[in-house]
Design an enzyme around this catalytic site. Structure first.
Site, short mmCIF file in Angstrom:
data_model
loop_
_atom_site.label_atom_id
_atom_site.label_comp_id
_atom_site.label_asym_id
_atom_site.label_seq_id
_atom_site.Cartn_x
_atom_site.Cartn_y
_atom_site.Cartn_z
N CYS A 359 42.26 49.58 38.18
CA CYS A 359 41.85 50.80 37.49
C CYS A 359 42.45 52.02 38.15
O CYS A 359 42.51 52.12 39.38
CB CYS A 359 40.32 50.93 37.51
SG CYS A 359 39.49 49.49 36.84
N GLY A 387 44.47 49.63 34.07
CA GLY A 387 43.66 50.28 33.04
C GLY A 387 43.41 51.73 33.42
O GLY A 387 43.23 52.05 34.60
N ASN A 571 36.35 54.95 34.41
CA ASN A 571 37.62 54.31 34.09
C ASN A 571 37.60 53.74 32.69
O ASN A 571 36.76 54.09 31.85
CB ASN A 571 37.91 53.20 35.11
CG ASN A 571 36.90 52.07 35.00
OD1 ASN A 571 35.71 52.31 34.87
ND2 ASN A 571 37.37 50.84 35.04
N CYS A 573 36.64 50.90 31.67
CA CYS A 573 35.48 50.05 31.33
C CYS A 573 34.18 50.60 31.90
O CYS A 573 33.19 49.88 31.98
CB CYS A 573 35.72 48.62 31.82
SG CYS A 573 37.23 47.88 31.17
N GLU A 575 32.95 51.31 34.86
CA GLU A 575 32.27 50.86 36.08
C GLU A 575 32.78 51.54 37.34
O GLU A 575 32.16 51.42 38.40
CB GLU A 575 32.38 49.34 36.23
CG GLU A 575 33.69 48.83 36.83
CD GLU A 575 34.80 48.70 35.82
OE1 GLU A 575 35.85 48.09 36.14
OE2 GLU A 575 34.63 49.18 34.69
N PRO A 758 33.81 44.21 33.39
CA PRO A 758 33.51 43.29 32.28
C PRO A 758 33.88 41.83 32.53
O PRO A 758 33.20 40.94 32.04
CB PRO A 758 34.35 43.86 31.13
CG PRO A 758 34.61 45.26 31.48
CD PRO A 758 34.69 45.31 32.97
N THR A 759 34.96 41.55 33.23
CA THR A 759 35.38 40.21 33.66
C THR A 759 35.67 39.24 32.51
O THR A 759 35.65 38.03 32.71
CB THR A 759 34.36 39.52 34.59
OG1 THR A 759 33.26 38.99 33.84
CG2 THR A 759 33.85 40.46 35.66
N THR A 761 38.28 38.04 30.85
CA THR A 761 39.31 37.02 30.98
C THR A 761 39.06 36.12 32.17
O THR A 761 39.18 34.90 32.08
CB THR A 761 40.70 37.67 31.09
OG1 THR A 761 40.88 38.60 30.03
CG2 THR A 761 41.79 36.62 31.02
N ILE A 762 38.72 36.69 33.32
CA ILE A 762 38.51 35.84 34.48
C ILE A 762 37.27 34.98 34.32
O ILE A 762 37.18 33.89 34.89
CB ILE A 762 38.49 36.64 35.80
CG1 ILE A 762 37.36 37.66 35.84
CG2 ILE A 762 39.84 37.33 36.02
CD1 ILE A 762 37.20 38.35 37.20
#
Length: 975
Positions: A359, A387, A571, A573, A575, A758-759, A761-762
């Site tokens: 970020c 991002g 940022n 997302c 956080e 958010p995570t 993809t991982i």
């Protein structure tokens, strides 16, 4: 209605001639879309009659549906396209169901069943043997199909998994073969066969992954050897070390990896590899890695999963004293899914351009040089997967005076349009869409136009359909809302210090500027009723999913770094909460602990969690020094402050393991205690690193240096709220006094340590639920950049099996009721409560849990909110509740998706079945409020006049709301 009895391919369809259709007798013909049109037309006319009016209407409907079916089939076809006749008919049935033509679909299904019975009845007692099949190699040569190897690979794929078998996979595979099938198609046929069974048994997801792994092994070994090579899992395990050495040297030769990796002690490294962990992936996870993460040459993957994890680990250990030992330590966390680094780190660690940060936050100043430098910075930062969060508040508003030209400003919106187009143009090397979020404070005179940026109507020159937006809301505004007071909008060139003020100082200065405006000392300003602006903010959030609601004062008053700057935005997302200025671009380095991996029969395994967190913080701190910085402002900021953001994922999975319903006091308490332990050990780890490596440069004067930890900073927020209700629990269970003293005396290595991202993809890679998200549905089709995937809640399936309730009827019921248990009578109430879905849970439960976490976190958390039937009153109450509970930010407002589980008995129609690079995805349903054509008309989601209690409530809108949908394949949160 049969697709096999219509006319032959026409000249008009020459473009589709390369696509082959496998008939039931094994013969092959060319694909012809007109056959689909004829079959559907017959089905419609059989149900609705054949008068002229009906025929005319049916013609247009069938034309549209045929296009949808054709697009879906060709999108799902592999690089050597071949379709089975049953697959085509499945897609026809699916299109009819999606289009709401249920009677026609039912007639079509019954006709198929009738034809199937007729074929069975007319089949000879002993059917003639099918001709021997041949496989076509890449060079065009044909060789007999080695069915024994196919059977061995499938047998290996089902080994050790409960409730799966090779026979149904082999039978489905055989059905999709034809003479001359390509080698890649043969591999994909096996994967496809296993995928069709996932909805009946979740473990077939692991079977699908293992079959994909077999294809990947052949691809990788053939690439490295320069000739066709294959190996089963046992053979690969024996030769993994040799493969890894060849892989590293080849990647360095291709200038994909840093040559320094060849100077590791590869004997120590290869001895630590655990090939058997390649078998731990679900299909969604491995397909995601295949599409977007594994190293390749011209699309040919040659990086296997354990090589991938070790490459990332080695890249993060490059500057360690005993780098082999640390690489192995890092590898253990990654390969066991105990912790996962963020996507940019996974993409780029160990490469020649190791941009590992997630970020970047910037502030754009009020002059053309700064504005256009911001565009350049955005492009450079996004190029390597960063991002972006951009603070645009300093840019003067519409109508403000421009001294240099003696003209009037066009405001901030035209500049945001360019920023939007920059994000689209720089798409992170094709790996994922470029993504940015623009922030504007609520007092900016352009705020009302800012709210409209994501609308699908109006002047396109003043719309940003691809860029996220967020309101940066001061407490003073919400005080005015609750008091039903007036709110004054200003242009920042006339009130420049408001940008840097927060808390009581902001409120006092803001009131002074209002008095100046009353005296005629300010030129550009406008008065609005605070309640009306708040209502419009919620209306736009409801209609378009934007701008998000984020809170300026809690972010600043609880920031450890308020002595050296101001947090002007979050940022992409929501956080990250770090200081920005024209001289500093804030950078954050992210990774997430897999919470369910730290839960056992006795609850949270705090000892294992402590070990994981200490290693994870070390990995994140290493990113700061290894990182490839594309702009100097980012490098300077990151090296001065060294912020990292350790988060978590798999929260809902942990609750499932513990048998704790999300909507319960026990779940809120678990959120509190699990985050307390993570926070305690993350801070402790940073203290240990400070003792080993030194404090970060701006430690003195920080809240840390004063012994004020995140749990202590709540008092600072409470004091500034001036008597407003701040309902935050402050209980604790660990020895915070001892840690507080260590922080004060030893120092911190990192200015910030925690943030919950958010995570998406991982989490897919690890096979767990996203971040702190509730379970979306218990059975649904998930879309992302790798395609569409059937997702079944394995925890639910396990509990239903224990009670003898898992069967085909249950699968059908779950489909019919959109993945919800609520209407299924034979499911016990305790399971309905435990497996309640996101839209069946009061979002205040999510806010309560988030509030408990927020007290331990020095940054923020990506908190999505879910409302099944939104109304103005509900939104108003929910977002003010979040403010009173001390949250720093919120993220997307989620509404029910238009794409539910298909209410059909189809199998094998759940999306792309070919393992090919991302970027070939066809048209997906565009979520309302993003861009282009929407399934929900603009304006249907307007928040009614019930946005505040002082106004009489109105009914909730009948149409489905246009807030961001959870299955949006282009949404950054869904990647």
């Amino acid at each position: 209605m049969s697709l096999e009895t219509t006319s032959p391919p026409s000249a008009a369809d020459a473009s589709t001639a390369p696509v082959r259709v496998i008939r039931r007798d094994g013969s092959v013909s060319s694909f012809d879309p007109t056959k689909i049109s004829v079959a559907m037309t017959k089905a419609f006319l059989a149900v609705e009659g054949d008068d002229a009016a009906t025929s005319s209407r049916v013609h247009h409907v069938v034309e549209e549906l045929t296009g949808q079916v054709t697009d879906a089939l060709l999108r799902h076809a592999g690089p050597e396209p071949a379709l089975h006749i049953e697959q085509i008919q499945d897609q026809v049935e699916l299109a009819l169901m999606r289009g709401g033509h249920h009677k026609v679909a039912r007639a079509y299904v019954l006709y198929r069943e009738e034809r199937a019975r007729a074929r069975a009845a007319s089949r000879p007692a002993e059917a003639p043997a099918r001709p021997e099949l041949r496989v076509r190699a890449a060079d065009g040569t044909l060789a007999p199909l080695d069915w024994d190897r196919v059977a061995h690979v499938v047998g290996e794929a089902v080994a050790g998994l409960a409730d799966v078998a090779a026979e149904p996979v082999l039978a489905e595979t055989r059905r999709n073969l034809y003479d001359g099938i390509g080698a890649d198609e043969l591999a994909l046929a096996q994967i496809m066969a296993a995928r069709t069974l996932v909805e009946q048994e979740p473990n077939y997801s692991f079977v699908s992954a293992r079959l994909l792994l077999d294809k990947l092994r052949a691809e990788a070994l053939s690439h490295l050897a320069g000739a066709a090579r294959q190996a089963n899992q046992d053979e690969m395990a024996a030769g993994y070390g040799d493969y890894f050495r060849d892989y590293v040297h080849r990647a360095v030769e291709l200038e994909l990896l840093d040559p320094e990796l060849t100077r590791f002690d590869l004997d120590r490294i290869t001895a630590a590899l655990r090939p058997e962990r390649d078998l731990n992936f679900g299909f969604l996870g491995l397909q995601t890695l295949y599409d977007r993460y594994f190293l390749h040459e011209n699309g040919t993957r040659f990086e296997l999963p354990q090589a991938f994890f070790m490459r990332v680990a080695m890249g993060l250990a490059l500057r360690e004293d005993d780098r082999e030992r640390r690489a192995v330590e890092f590898y253990e966390l990654l390969s066991t899914f105990a912790f996962m680094a963020s996507t940019p780190t996974l993409f780029n660690s160990g490469t020649t351009r190791p941009q590992l940060s997630s970020c970047f936050l910037t502030t754009v100043d009020d002059d053309l040089d700064s504005i256009f430098q911001a565009y350049k910075n955005n492009a450079l930062l996004a190029k390597y997967s960063g991002g972006l969060g951009n603070d645009w508040t300093p840019v003067r508003g519409l109508g403000a005076h421009i001294k240099g030209t003696n003209g009037r400003s066009q405001g901030v919106v035209p500049f945001l349009k360019i920023a939007n187009d920059t994000a689209v143009a720089v798409n992170q090397g094709g790996k994922r869409k470029g993504a940015a979020c623009a922030y504007l404070e609520t007092w900016h005179v352009d705020i009302e136009e800012f709210l409209d940026l994501r609308k699908n109507t109006g002047d396109e020159r003043r719309r940003t359909h691809d860029m996220n937006t967020a309101n940066w809301v001061p407490d003073e505004f919400l005080r005015r809302v609750e008091a039903d007071g007036e709110w004054t909008l200003f242009s920042p060139d006339e009130v420049p210090d408001l940008h840097d003020l927060y808390g009581t100082a902001f409120a006092e200065r803001y009131r002074e500027y209002e008095a100046m405006a009353d005296r005629g000392e300010i030129t550009v300003f406008r008065r609005v009723r605070a309640v009306e602006l708040w209502r419009r903010m919620l209306t736009m959030l409801f209609e378009t999913g934007h701008p998000w609601i984020t809170f300026k004062d809690p972010c600043n008053l609880r920031s450890p770094q308020q002595h050296v700057g101001v947090v002007h935005s979050s940022n992409l997302c929501t956080e990250i909460t770090l200081n920005t200025s024209t001289d500093e671009v804030a950078v954050c380095n992210l990774g997430s602990v897999n919470l369910v991996a730290h839960v056992g029969p006795d609850g949270l395994d705090t000892e294992r969690l402590a070990r994981t967190v200490h290693t994870a913080v070390r990995m994140l701190d290493n990113v700061v020094d290894i990182n490839f910085y594309t702009i100097p402002e980012a490098r300077r900021s990151n090296l001065r402050h060294r912020p990292v953001g350790l988060g978590l994922m798999g929260f809902q999975d942990a609750l499932f393991e513990l048998g704790v319903p999300l909507a319960s006091d026990a779940a809120v308490e678990f959120a509190d205690r699990s985050m307390e332990h993570l926070s305690y050990h993350a801070i402790s780890a940073s203290v240990d690193l400070a003792a080993e490596r030194g404090r970060y440069a701006t430690f003195e004067g920080s809240l840390w240096s004063k012994g004020i930890l995140p749990i202590d900073s709540i008092e600072l927020l409470a004091k500034a709220r001036e008597g407003d209700v701040l309902d935050v629990d402050t209980s604790s269970t660990l020895d915070w006094d001892g840690l507080r003293e260590r922080v004060r005396t030893v120092g911190m290595r990192n200015s910030n340590v925690m943030a919950i991202a958010p995570t998406a993809t991982i989490s897919n890679i690890c096979g767990v639920g996203q971040s702190i998200e509730p379970q979306f549905r218990n059975l649904f089709v998930k879309s992302n950049m790798s395609g569409d995937f059937t997702v079944v809640n394995p925890y639910l399936v396990r509990r239903l099996k224990e009670r003898g309730l898992w069967d085909e009827v249950m699968v059908a019921d779950l489909k019919y009721f959109d993945g919800s248990l609520g209407e299924i009578d034979r499911v016990p109430d305790d399971l309905k409560e435990l497996f309640a879905t996101a839209f069946e849970v009061d979002s205040r439960c999510l806010v309560d849990a988030a509030s408990r976490r927020q007290k331990w976190i020095d940054q923020a958390q990506s908190l999505n909110l879910y409302i099944a039937a939104p109304s103005g009153r509900k939104l108003d109450e929910l977002y003010r509740y979040a403010w009173h509970k001390g949250l720093k930010t919120t993220y997307y407002l989620r509404a029910q998706s238009a794409t539910h589980v298909e209410k059909s008995t189809l199998r094998g129609t759940d999306g792309r079945l070919n393992a090919v690079p991302a970027g070939t995805r066809g048209t997906n349903t565009v979520p309302a409020g993003t861009r282009g054509t929407n399934t929900v008309p603009a304006g249907t989601g307007s928040v009614p006049a019930a946005a505040v209690p002082a106004v009489a409530p109105s009914p909730a809108p009948a149409a489905e709301p246009a807030a961001c949908r959870i299955d949006d394949p282009d949404c950054e949160a869904c990647q």
